[in-house]
Design a protein around this motif. Sequence first.
Motif, PDB file in Angstrom:
ATOM      1  N   VAL A 101       0.841  -1.200   0.000  1.00 38.54           N
ATOM      2  CA  VAL A 101       0.000   0.000   0.000  1.00 38.54           C
ATOM      3  C   VAL A 101       0.874   1.246   0.000  1.00 38.54           C
ATOM      4  O   VAL A 101       0.659   2.179  -0.784  1.00 38.54           O
ATOM      5  CB  VAL A 101      -0.957   0.004   1.218  1.00 38.54           C
ATOM      6  N   ALA A 102       1.871   1.278   0.877  1.00 42.69           N
ATOM      7  CA  ALA A 102       2.778   2.431   0.951  1.00 42.69           C
ATOM      8  C   ALA A 102       3.481   2.637  -0.385  1.00 42.69           C
ATOM      9  O   ALA A 102       3.658   3.780  -0.832  1.00 42.69           O
ATOM     10  CB  ALA A 102       3.791   2.233   2.080  1.00 42.69           C
ATOM     11  N   GLY A 103       3.873   1.550  -1.035  1.00 35.75           N
ATOM     12  CA  GLY A 103       4.544   1.643  -2.329  1.00 35.75           C
ATOM     13  C   GLY A 103       3.646   2.207  -3.412  1.00 35.75           C
ATOM     14  O   GLY A 103       4.083   3.049  -4.213  1.00 35.75           O
ATOM     15  N   MET A 104       2.416   1.766  -3.453  1.00 39.80           N
ATOM     16  CA  MET A 104       1.474   2.311  -4.444  1.00 39.80           C
ATOM     17  C   MET A 104       1.286   3.807  -4.235  1.00 39.80           C
ATOM     18  O   MET A 104       1.315   4.589  -5.185  1.00 39.80           O
ATOM     19  CB  MET A 104       0.124   1.588  -4.359  1.00 39.80           C
ATOM     20  N   ALA A 105       1.081   4.217  -2.988  1.00 35.57           N
ATOM     21  CA  ALA A 105       0.888   5.641  -2.700  1.00 35.57           C
ATOM     22  C   ALA A 105       2.161   6.433  -3.007  1.00 35.57           C
ATOM     23  O   ALA A 105       2.090   7.532  -3.563  1.00 35.57           O
ATOM     24  CB  ALA A 105       0.465   5.839  -1.249  1.00 35.57           C
ATOM     25  N   ALA A 106       3.321   5.875  -2.674  1.00 36.77           N
ATOM     26  CA  ALA A 106       4.587   6.566  -2.963  1.00 36.77           C
ATOM     27  C   ALA A 106       4.777   6.741  -4.468  1.00 36.77           C
ATOM     28  O   ALA A 106       5.393   7.715  -4.911  1.00 36.77           O
ATOM     29  CB  ALA A 106       5.761   5.791  -2.367  1.00 36.77           C
ATOM     30  N   GLY A 107       4.230   5.834  -5.254  1.00 39.38           N
ATOM     31  CA  GLY A 107       4.296   5.932  -6.705  1.00 39.38           C
ATOM     32  C   GLY A 107       3.320   6.950  -7.272  1.00 39.38           C
ATOM     33  O   GLY A 107       3.284   7.168  -8.482  1.00 39.38           O
ATOM     34  N   GLY A 108       2.506   7.557  -6.401  1.00 42.53           N
ATOM     35  CA  GLY A 108       1.562   8.580  -6.848  1.00 42.53           C
ATOM     36  C   GLY A 108       0.145   8.084  -7.050  1.00 42.53           C
ATOM     37  O   GLY A 108      -0.724   8.839  -7.496  1.00 42.53           O
ATOM     38  N   ASP A 109      -0.096   6.821  -6.735  1.00 47.61           N
ATOM     39  CA  ASP A 109      -1.434   6.263  -6.923  1.00 47.61           C
ATOM     40  C   ASP A 109      -2.305   6.509  -5.704  1.00 47.61           C
ATOM     41  O   ASP A 109      -1.851   6.396  -4.567  1.00 47.61           O
ATOM     42  CB  ASP A 109      -1.344   4.745  -7.168  1.00 47.61           C
ATOM     43  N   ASN A 110      -3.566   6.832  -5.948  1.00 45.15           N
ATOM     44  CA  ASN A 110      -4.568   6.924  -4.883  1.00 45.15           C
ATOM     45  C   ASN A 110      -5.043   5.503  -4.576  1.00 45.15           C
ATOM     46  O   ASN A 110      -5.252   4.710  -5.493  1.00 45.15           O
ATOM     47  CB  ASN A 110      -5.753   7.775  -5.314  1.00 45.15           C
ATOM     48  N   VAL A 111      -5.205   5.220  -3.300  1.00 42.40           N
ATOM     49  CA  VAL A 111      -5.509   3.856  -2.878  1.00 42.40           C
ATOM     50  C   VAL A 111      -6.657   3.858  -1.877  1.00 42.40           C
ATOM     51  O   VAL A 111      -6.695   4.687  -0.973  1.00 42.40           O
ATOM     52  CB  VAL A 111      -4.265   3.203  -2.222  1.00 42.40           C
ATOM     53  N   VAL A 112      -7.592   2.926  -2.054  1.00 39.26           N
ATOM     54  CA  VAL A 112      -8.615   2.642  -1.048  1.00 39.26           C
ATOM     55  C   VAL A 112      -8.226   1.310  -0.423  1.00 39.26           C
ATOM     56  O   VAL A 112      -8.085   0.301  -1.123  1.00 39.26           O
ATOM     57  CB  VAL A 112     -10.033   2.551  -1.656  1.00 39.26           C
ATOM     58  N   VAL A 113      -8.008   1.319   0.871  1.00 36.72           N
ATOM     59  CA  VAL A 113      -7.543   0.141   1.601  1.00 36.72           C
ATOM     60  C   VAL A 113      -8.635  -0.314   2.536  1.00 36.72           C
ATOM     61  O   VAL A 113      -9.264   0.515   3.196  1.00 36.72           O
ATOM     62  CB  VAL A 113      -6.294   0.500   2.446  1.00 36.72           C
TER      63      VAL A 113
END
Length: 190
Positions: free
Chosen positions: A77-89
């Motif tokens: 999750v942290a990696g996706m967000a760090a890549g600039g992606d919005n995430v629903v967890v």
Amino acid sequence: MPEAEAEAEAGGLIVFLNGASSSGKSSIARELLLTLDDAYFHLPVDAFHAMRSRREATPEELPGVLRRTWRGFHRAVAGMAAGGDNVVVDHVLSEPWRLRDRLALFPARDVVLVGVHCSLAELRGRERERGDRPAGLAARQFGLVHAHGRYDVECGMTEASAAECARRIRDFLPRRTFPTAFERLAAVSR
């Protein structure tokens, strides 16, 4: 710096749905993906469990397997967000270490912590209907999952539908307040 590179450096927003098993987190997440204007990825912890090989872990092995899965999930999750992606967890903060791990990994300002509440009677009924959870899991989590006590926005899935909760979250996002619940929790945990 070219615009594409600047955009790639910006972190994504993490909408973190926390509630007991069977409280409706995944249903809210699916509705959110339909209602949010920006692109979001739904990352449910259940998907990570489903990716694991089907070899049965012994009772002695299981706690370690689960902990490693959850730690890896947090980092994905942290990696996706760090890549600039919005995430629903959607995940369950039923153990204090899970919150501490996330506080260390997630940029607190970029997390919207959503409390998903559901009555114990409703949770038990949903758990029975699903049939894919260990009996009594929701009841064991019920008193633990909201113990940290802070949220940016809360939803009651006993009285509201997943679509209503998704609209409430969507409407909250453009008027987020600071410090965020994660920022306040990080300050307390130091």
